[in-house]
Design a protein around this motif. Structure first.
Motif, PDB file in Angstrom:
ATOM      1  N   PRO A   1      -4.216 -69.154 -43.619  1.00  0.00           N
ATOM      2  CA  PRO A   1      -5.134 -68.714 -42.705  1.00  0.00           C
ATOM      3  C   PRO A   1      -5.060 -67.008 -42.435  1.00  0.00           C
ATOM      4  N   ALA A   2      -4.181 -66.508 -42.553  1.00  0.00           N
ATOM      5  CA  ALA A   2      -3.808 -65.065 -42.457  1.00  0.00           C
ATOM      6  C   ALA A   2      -3.654 -64.493 -43.512  1.00  0.00           C
ATOM      7  N   LYS A   3      -3.699 -64.924 -44.899  1.00  0.00           N
ATOM      8  CA  LYS A   3      -3.550 -64.434 -45.948  1.00  0.00           C
ATOM      9  C   LYS A   3      -4.425 -64.810 -47.072  1.00  0.00           C
ATOM     10  N   ASP A   4      -5.164 -63.580 -47.746  1.00  0.00           N
ATOM     11  CA  ASP A   4      -6.105 -63.812 -48.806  1.00  0.00           C
ATOM     12  C   ASP A   4      -5.639 -62.987 -50.258  1.00  0.00           C
ATOM     13  N   GLU A   5      -5.409 -63.979 -51.449  1.00  0.00           N
ATOM     14  CA  GLU A   5      -5.090 -63.485 -52.383  1.00  0.00           C
ATOM     15  C   GLU A   5      -6.296 -63.176 -53.729  1.00  0.00           C
ATOM     16  N   PRO A   6      -6.460 -62.001 -53.888  1.00  0.00           N
ATOM     17  CA  PRO A   6      -7.492 -61.575 -54.865  1.00  0.00           C
ATOM     18  C   PRO A   6      -7.109 -62.265 -56.298  1.00  0.00           C
ATOM     19  N   LEU A   7      -8.355 -62.851 -56.782  1.00  0.00           N
ATOM     20  CA  LEU A   7      -8.025 -63.352 -58.104  1.00  0.00           C
ATOM     21  C   LEU A   7      -8.688 -62.701 -59.438  1.00  0.00           C
ATOM     22  N   GLY A   8      -9.698 -62.099 -58.914  1.00  0.00           N
ATOM     23  CA  GLY A   8     -10.538 -61.453 -60.009  1.00  0.00           C
ATOM     24  C   GLY A   8     -11.804 -60.649 -59.249  1.00  0.00           C
ATOM     25  N   ARG A   9     -12.124 -59.405 -60.003  1.00  0.00           N
ATOM     26  CA  ARG A   9     -12.938 -58.383 -59.350  1.00  0.00           C
ATOM     27  C   ARG A   9     -14.200 -58.205 -60.534  1.00  0.00           C
ATOM     28  N   LEU A  10     -15.244 -57.792 -59.951  1.00  0.00           N
ATOM     29  CA  LEU A  10     -16.477 -57.478 -60.738  1.00  0.00           C
ATOM     30  C   LEU A  10     -17.059 -56.400 -60.111  1.00  0.00           C
ATOM     31  N   ARG A  11     -17.464 -55.249 -60.865  1.00  0.00           N
ATOM     32  CA  ARG A  11     -18.402 -54.005 -60.398  1.00  0.00           C
ATOM     33  C   ARG A  11     -19.570 -53.995 -61.150  1.00  0.00           C
ATOM     34  N   LEU A  12     -20.606 -53.884 -60.590  1.00  0.00           N
ATOM     35  CA  LEU A  12     -21.925 -53.773 -60.968  1.00  0.00           C
ATOM     36  C   LEU A  12     -22.590 -52.614 -60.504  1.00  0.00           C
ATOM     37  N   SER A  13     -23.387 -51.737 -61.529  1.00  0.00           N
ATOM     38  CA  SER A  13     -24.225 -50.756 -60.993  1.00  0.00           C
ATOM     39  C   SER A  13     -25.406 -51.133 -60.698  1.00  0.00           C
ATOM     40  N   LEU A  14     -25.928 -50.620 -59.323  1.00  0.00           N
ATOM     41  CA  LEU A  14     -27.187 -51.120 -58.849  1.00  0.00           C
ATOM     42  C   LEU A  14     -28.349 -50.699 -59.654  1.00  0.00           C
ATOM     43  N   ASN A  15     -28.232 -49.524 -60.625  1.00  0.00           N
ATOM     44  CA  ASN A  15     -29.308 -49.144 -61.531  1.00  0.00           C
ATOM     45  C   ASN A  15     -29.789 -50.161 -62.718  1.00  0.00           C
ATOM     46  N   VAL A  16     -28.715 -51.120 -62.931  1.00  0.00           N
ATOM     47  CA  VAL A  16     -28.935 -51.908 -63.995  1.00  0.00           C
ATOM     48  C   VAL A  16     -29.413 -53.336 -63.568  1.00  0.00           C
ATOM     49  N   ILE A  17     -29.573 -53.446 -62.323  1.00  0.00           N
ATOM     50  CA  ILE A  17     -30.095 -54.761 -61.600  1.00  0.00           C
ATOM     51  C   ILE A  17     -31.472 -54.832 -61.872  1.00  0.00           C
ATOM     52  N   GLU A  18     -31.912 -56.093 -62.124  1.00  0.00           N
ATOM     53  CA  GLU A  18     -33.339 -56.341 -62.075  1.00  0.00           C
ATOM     54  C   GLU A  18     -33.918 -56.366 -60.803  1.00  0.00           C
ATOM     55  N   ARG A  19     -35.186 -55.844 -60.764  1.00  0.00           N
ATOM     56  CA  ARG A  19     -36.089 -55.644 -59.652  1.00  0.00           C
ATOM     57  C   ARG A  19     -37.206 -56.878 -59.682  1.00  0.00           C
ATOM     58  N   ARG A  20     -37.384 -57.535 -58.425  1.00  0.00           N
ATOM     59  CA  ARG A  20     -38.251 -58.645 -58.585  1.00  0.00           C
ATOM     60  C   ARG A  20     -39.243 -58.307 -57.656  1.00  0.00           C
ATOM     61  N   LEU A  21     -40.567 -58.538 -58.110  1.00  0.00           N
ATOM     62  CA  LEU A  21     -41.972 -58.021 -57.473  1.00  0.00           C
ATOM     63  C   LEU A  21     -42.511 -59.401 -56.649  1.00  0.00           C
ATOM     64  N   ASP A  22     -42.025 -60.582 -56.855  1.00  0.00           N
ATOM     65  CA  ASP A  22     -42.794 -61.691 -56.362  1.00  0.00           C
ATOM     66  C   ASP A  22     -41.888 -62.837 -56.009  1.00  0.00           C
ATOM     67  N   HIS A  23     -42.085 -64.089 -55.657  1.00  0.00           N
ATOM     68  CA  HIS A  23     -41.123 -64.984 -55.407  1.00  0.00           C
ATOM     69  C   HIS A  23     -40.583 -65.758 -56.739  1.00  0.00           C
ATOM     70  N   ARG A  24     -41.257 -65.643 -57.788  1.00  0.00           N
ATOM     71  CA  ARG A  24     -40.369 -66.085 -59.195  1.00  0.00           C
ATOM     72  C   ARG A  24     -38.989 -65.658 -59.345  1.00  0.00           C
ATOM     73  N   PRO A  25     -38.120 -66.805 -59.429  1.00  0.00           N
ATOM     74  CA  PRO A  25     -36.718 -66.750 -59.342  1.00  0.00           C
ATOM     75  C   PRO A  25     -36.347 -65.750 -60.491  1.00  0.00           C
ATOM     76  N   VAL A  26     -35.123 -64.973 -60.644  1.00  0.00           N
ATOM     77  CA  VAL A  26     -34.748 -64.181 -61.789  1.00  0.00           C
ATOM     78  C   VAL A  26     -33.833 -64.867 -62.482  1.00  0.00           C
ATOM     79  N   HIS A  27     -33.539 -64.712 -63.850  1.00  0.00           N
ATOM     80  CA  HIS A  27     -32.510 -65.426 -64.437  1.00  0.00           C
ATOM     81  C   HIS A  27     -31.068 -65.105 -64.070  1.00  0.00           C
ATOM     82  N   SER A  28     -30.224 -66.219 -63.988  1.00  0.00           N
ATOM     83  CA  SER A  28     -28.780 -66.109 -63.643  1.00  0.00           C
ATOM     84  C   SER A  28     -28.096 -65.751 -64.917  1.00  0.00           C
ATOM     85  N   LYS A  29     -27.051 -64.900 -64.633  1.00  0.00           N
ATOM     86  CA  LYS A  29     -26.072 -64.666 -65.568  1.00  0.00           C
ATOM     87  C   LYS A  29     -24.509 -64.883 -65.357  1.00  0.00           C
TER      88      LYS A  29
END
Length: 789
Positions: free
Chosen positions: A291-319
Motif C-alpha cells: 500500500p505504501a510502495k509503487d514499483e515502476p515497470l516501464g515508461r512511455l514519452r509522447l510528444s503532443l505535436n504528433v497526437i491526432e486531433r479529433r474534430l467530432d465524436h468518431r473514435p480515433v484508432h488505437s495504437k
C-alpha cells in the motif's frame, strides 16, 4: 483628503447614469463629420465611445554628426525632452556619434502650461554633470495637428542650437512633433508625462496592452491494456496501474483487479494542454507492491505535436506503444537493443478539438467556441467598450508618507484580454481607451476589473491589489444603443463590503445578423460534444482549475505580464469555496423563485374562503366557461402570459445589471462568517475557532438533514399506498381505486371536473376546520423512517 474616506459619507451602491462627451472633438471647434474645420467621409469613428484626450507627441528618431567630448574623445548621447516641469529622457548610447533612439514622448495637453517645447541633446558623464551638446526649440502655437487616419507625420532633421543664443552648432537630430489623441498608433508605446516618476523596469508595467489567451485543448488518453508487464520480483504477478503526467497534471488509473502480466483498464484520463505544446505526455506503468510502495515497470514519452486531433465524436484508432524499461539509462543503449521482447501498452490518444476548454465559471462564461478554429461560426455581433475613467478611488498603499493609488483596468471577453495604461498617483484616473470584441453568442458575460499596480519599482514582489470588478451580460443589452453608466466598484473584505470607487464605462453591442442571433437561442450553449460525451462534474472542476493555471502562467510571461493574481480574480478562482454568506444568498434566491407560486396559492386560498365574494363569483364564472369550452384553456393561458409580457415591457430595465449587495447578502453578514470565507484552505485558524465553526456547520447541516428526511418520508408514503406495508391502508386504497375507475368510466369527465371544482370552491359555511380525509389517510401511511438507526 479623499471624500470617500470621510466617516459621514453615505456609500451609494447603485448604478448611475452619466453623460460623457463621447466622440472626436478637435481644437478650434471642429467635430468629426459635423462640418467643422475637419470633415470626414466616415460615418463613425473608431474612438467614438471615449472622451477625446489631446497629447503633444514628440518622436525622437536619431541624431548624426554629434561632436565628441574633447577630454574623453567619445560621445555618449541621449535626448531630454522638456515641456514646462515635465522631463522625459531617452536611453543613452556609449561612444556613438550617430545614435538611433526611435522613442516617442506624449505630454497631456490639459496639463501643458508652457508655450515652448525644448529638446536637448546631452553627453552622459560618469562623474560630474552631463555635457550640453545642443537643443531644438518649438513654439507650441506652431505645432501641427494630426488627424487619424492620416499617415504618420514625417520626421525632419533639425540643426542643433547653442544654449545661450540661436547660433547653430555641430550635429543634427531627427524629430517629429505633432498634436494628436489617444487614437494615435504611437500612444500605447509612448513615454507619458503623467508617469514621469516611474523609472527602470516599472516603465514596461504601465503601458496598455492587448493579450490573447493560449489555445487550450483537452487531451484524452484512453488507457486500454498492457502486455508482458514483468515485475522485478518474478515470483509474484504484478497488480499494475498507469500514472500519466502532462506538465504539473498527474492522473492515475485504477488498479487492475487481478494480478496478471497483461492488465486491462480501459479508462479515460483527461488533461488540459496549451499551444505551443511545451510538455510531453509521460506514461508510467507501475506495480502496487505494498500500500505504501509503487514499483515502476516501464515508461512511455509522447510528444503532443504528433497526437491526432479529433474534430467530432468518431473514435480515433488505437495504437500499441513499446514501453521503455526502467534500469536502462543512456549509457546502456546497447543492452536495450539486445532485449528479446518489450512490454507494450495499448492506447487511444487524441486532442479534442470539438470541446470548449472552460477556464472560467459557466455562470459568467464569455466564450463557448470549440478549440478547433474550423468549427467556429461567423460572429453575430460586435462589442465595443470605452473604458472612460474611475472616480473616488480609495488609497491602496502608502508612498512617501501619504496614501496613493496607481490604477489600471483589465477587461476579459472570449480569448482577448485588454489592459489599460497605469495612471500613477491618481484617485480619479481618466483612461479613455476603447476596445472591440467579436461576439459569437449574446448569452455571454464581459468582465472588467480595476487593480492597483504594485510593480512600478521599489515595491518588491507584492501582488497587485484588487479594487473592484464589474460584469455585464450581453443579452441584457439592447442592440446599437450606447450605455453610459458609472458602476460601483465593490469589494468584500473580512471587515465587510466596501465601495472602492466607481468605474465609468461606455458600452455598445452591435448586432450583425438578427437571424443568426435568434437561431442561437434554440441551440445549446456549449459545443455538441459536451452533450454527446459529457465530462463528470468533478472532471470539469479539475480541468477548469488546470486550464486557469495554464492561462495564468502563459499570460504572466508577456511583457508587461498580466499577473497571476489578476487572472485568478478575473476568472473567479475561488467561486467554488464554501461560504455561509453565499449559501444564505442562494437559499433566499430559491425562496424568491417560489414567491410567485406562494402568492398565487394565497390568492387561491382567499378565493376558496370567500374573502372577496365578487372575486370568488368571477372565478366561478370563469371556471364554468372553461368547463363548457375546454379547448379555450391553453389559448387562455398563453394569451394571459402574452398580456403580462406586453404590460411588463413598460417597466423593463433601462440599464445593465450590476453587483447587488442585498442579493449577495453582503450588507447583513456576520463578521465571523466573513472571516471564515476569507480563511485559507486548509484552514489557518486557531483550534477553538475551527471547533466553533464546525459546530455551526453541523447545526445548519442538521436542519438540512431534517428537511431531506421529511421529503424522503413523503415519497415513501406514496410508495406505501400499493406496497401492502400497511395491509389495511392498501386494501382501502385498492377498493377506492376500483370504485374510482368505475365512476370515472361511467361519468363524463366534464361532470367530474365541475363537481370537483365546485366542491373545492365551496363556501366556508360548508367547510370543516379539521384536515381533509385524503390528508388524514396519507399521513397515517408508514414510511421507512422508523427502520433507520
Amino acid at each position: 483628503m479623499n471624500p470617500l474616506s470621510a466617516p459621514y459619507y453615505q456609500e451609494d451602491y447603485k448604478l448611475k447614469d452619466t453623460k460623457p462627451q463621447l466622440g472626436e472633438r478637435w481644437p478650434h471647434g471642429g467635430i468629426r463629420g459635423a462640418g467643422g474645420w475637419i470633415s470626414s467621409e466616415r460615418a463613425t469613428s473608431t474612438y467614438d465611445l471615449v472622451e477625446q484626450m489631446f497629447y503633444l507627441y514628440v518622436r525622437v528618431e536619431k541624431a548624426r554628426d554629434l561632436p565628441t567630448n574633447p577630454v574623453s574623445g567619445s560621445c555618449d548621447p541621449y535626448v531630454e525632452v522638456k515641456l514646462g516641469n515635465y522631463k522625459g529622457k531617452t536611453r543613452h548610447f556609449e561612444k556613438k556619434s550617430n545614435p538611433e533612439w526611435k522613442q516617442v514622448f506624449a505630454f497631456s495637453k490639459e496639463k501643458i502650461q508652457s508655450s515652448v517645447l525644448e529638446v536637448f541633446v546631452r553627453d552622459r558623464e560618469i562623474v560630474g554633470r552631463d555635457d550640453y551638446i545642443g537643443k531644438v526649440v518649438f513654439d507650441m502655437n506652431e505645432v501641427p495637428t494630426r488627424v487619424p487616419p492620416d499617415s504618420p507625420l514625417a520626421p525632419q532633421w533639425y540643426r542643433l542650437e547653442d544654449r545661450r543664443d540661436d547660433r547653430k552648432v555641430k550635429g543634427e537630430v531627427m524629430l517629429a512633433v505633432w498634436i494628436g489623441t489617444q487614437a494615435d498608433e504611437a500612444f500605447p508605446e509612448a513615454w507619458h508625462s503623467d508617469a514621469a516618476t516611474v523609472e527602470g523596469e516599472g516603465v514596461f508595467n504601465i503601458r496598455s496592452k492587448v493579450y490573447v489567451s493560449p489555445k487550450l485543448w483537452y487531451l484524452r488518453v484512453n488507457v486500454i491494456e498492457a502486455q508482458d508487464v514483468e515485475p522485478l520480483d518474478k515470483s509474484q504477478l504484478p497488480q499494475a496501474f498507469v500514472e500519466a503526467q502532462v506538465g504539473n497534471q498527474v492522473l492515475k488509473t485504477k488498479l487492475c483487479p487481478t494480478r496478471t502480466t497483461n492488465p486491462l483498464w480501459n479508462e479515460d484520463l483527461i488533461f488540459v494542454a496549451a499551444e505551443p505544446f511545451e510538455e510531453q505526455l509521460v506514461l508510467t506503468v507501475e506495480n502496487k507492491v505494498t500500500p505504501a510502495k509503487d514499483e515502476p515497470l516501464g515508461r512511455l514519452r509522447l510528444s503532443l505535436n504528433v497526437i491526432e486531433r479529433r474534430l467530432d465524436h468518431r473514435p480515433v484508432h488505437s495504437k500499441w506503444f513499446n514501453l521503455e524499461k526502467f534500469g536502462f539509462g543512456a549509457l546502456e543503449l546497447d543492452k536495450r537493443h539486445e532485449l528479446k521482447f518489450s512490454s507494450r501498452i495499448h492506447l487511444r490518444v487524441c486532442l479534442e478539438g470539438a470541446y470548449h476548454v472552460m477556464d472560467e465559471s459557466t455562470m459568467y462564461i464569455s466564450d463557448q467556441r470549440p478549440t478547433a478554429r474550423q468549427l467556429w461560426k461567423q460572429p453575430i455581433g460586435i462589442l465595443e467598450v470605452g473604458i472612460l475613467s474611475a472616480q473616488g478611488l480609495l488609497p491602496m498603499k502608502t508612498r512617501d508618507g501619504r496614501g496613493t493609488t496607481d490604477a489600471y483596468c483589465v477587461a476579459k471577453y472570449g480569448l482577448k484580454w485588454v489592459r489599460t495604461r497605469t495612471l500613477v498617483d491618481n484617485f480619479n484616473p481618466k483612461w479613455n481607451e476603447q476596445y472591440t470584441w467579436e461576439v459569437y453568442d449574446p448569452c455571454t458575460v464581459i468582465t472588467l476589473g480595476v487593480f492597483d499596480n504594485c510593480h512600478l519599482g521599489g515595491s518588491g514582489t507584492k501582488p497587485d491589489s484588487r479594487i473592484g470588478k464589474v460584469r455585464i451580460r450581453l443579452s441584457t443589452l439592447e442592440a446599437d444603443r450606447i450605455y453610459t453608466h458609472s458602476y460601483p466598484l465593490l469589494v468584500l473584505n473580512p471587515s465587510g463590503v466596501k465601495k472602492m470607487g466607481e468605474l465609468q464605462l461606455a458600452v455598445r453591442f452591435t448586432c450583425l445578423s438578427l437571424a443568426s442571433m435568434i437561431y442561437l437561442y434554440a441551440h445549446p450553449l456549449l459545443p455538441k460534444m459536451h452533450y454527446l460525451h459529457p465530462f463528470t462534474v468533478n472532471q470539469l472542476d479539475s480541468l477548469r482549475y488546470q486550464a486557469m493555471n495554464i492561462v495564468a502562467v502563459r499570460l504572466g510571461r508577456a511583457e508587461p505580464p498580466l499577473r497571476k493574481e489578476v487572472v485568478e480574480y478575473m476568472l473567479d478562482v475561488d467561486s467554488h469555496m464554501w461560504s455561509m454568506r453565499r449559501s444564505k444568498a442562494n437559499f433566499f434566491r430559491i425562496v424568491s423563485l417560489f414567491s410567485g407560486a406562494i402568492s398565487m396559492s394565497k390568492w387561491l386560498g382567499e378565493v376558496r374562503y370567500w374573502k372577496n365574494p365578487v372575486t370568488t363569483i368571477l372565478v366561478h364564472v370563469l371556471f364554468l366557461i372553461l368547463i363548457c369550452y375546454p379547448e379555450l384553456i391553453l389559448p387562455t393561458i398563453f394569451l394571459y402570459m402574452f398580456l403580462i409580457g406586453i404590460w411588463n415591457y413598460r417597466f423593463r430595465p433601462r440599464h445593465p445589471p450590476h453587483m447587488d449587495t442585498k442579493l449577495s447578502w453582503a450588507d447583513a453578514v456576520h463578521p465571523d462568517e466573513l472571516d471564515e470565507e476569507f480563511d485559507t484552505f486548509p484552514t489557518s485558524k486557531q483550534q477553538d475557532v475551527v471547533r466553533m465553526r464546525y459546530d455551526r456547520l453541523r447545526s445548519v447541516a442538521g436542519r438540512i438533514q431534517t428537511v431531506v428526511g421529511d421529503m424522503a418520508t413523503q415519497g415513501e408514503r406514496f410508495q406505501a399506498l400499493l406496497s401492502w406495508r400497511d395491509p389495511r391502508a392498501t386494501s382501502l386504497f385498492v377498493i377506492f381505486c376500483l370504485i374510482a375507475a368505475v365512476v370515472l368510466y361511467v361519468t363524463p369527465f366534464k361532470i367530474i371536473t365541475l363537481v370537483a371544482g365546485l366542491f373545492w370552491l365551496r363556501h366556508p359555511r360548508f367547510r370543516s376546520k379539521l384536515p381533509s380525509i385524503p390528508s388524514n389517510f396519507f399521513r397515517r401511511l408508514p414510511s421507512r423512517a422508523d427502520t433507520m438507526l
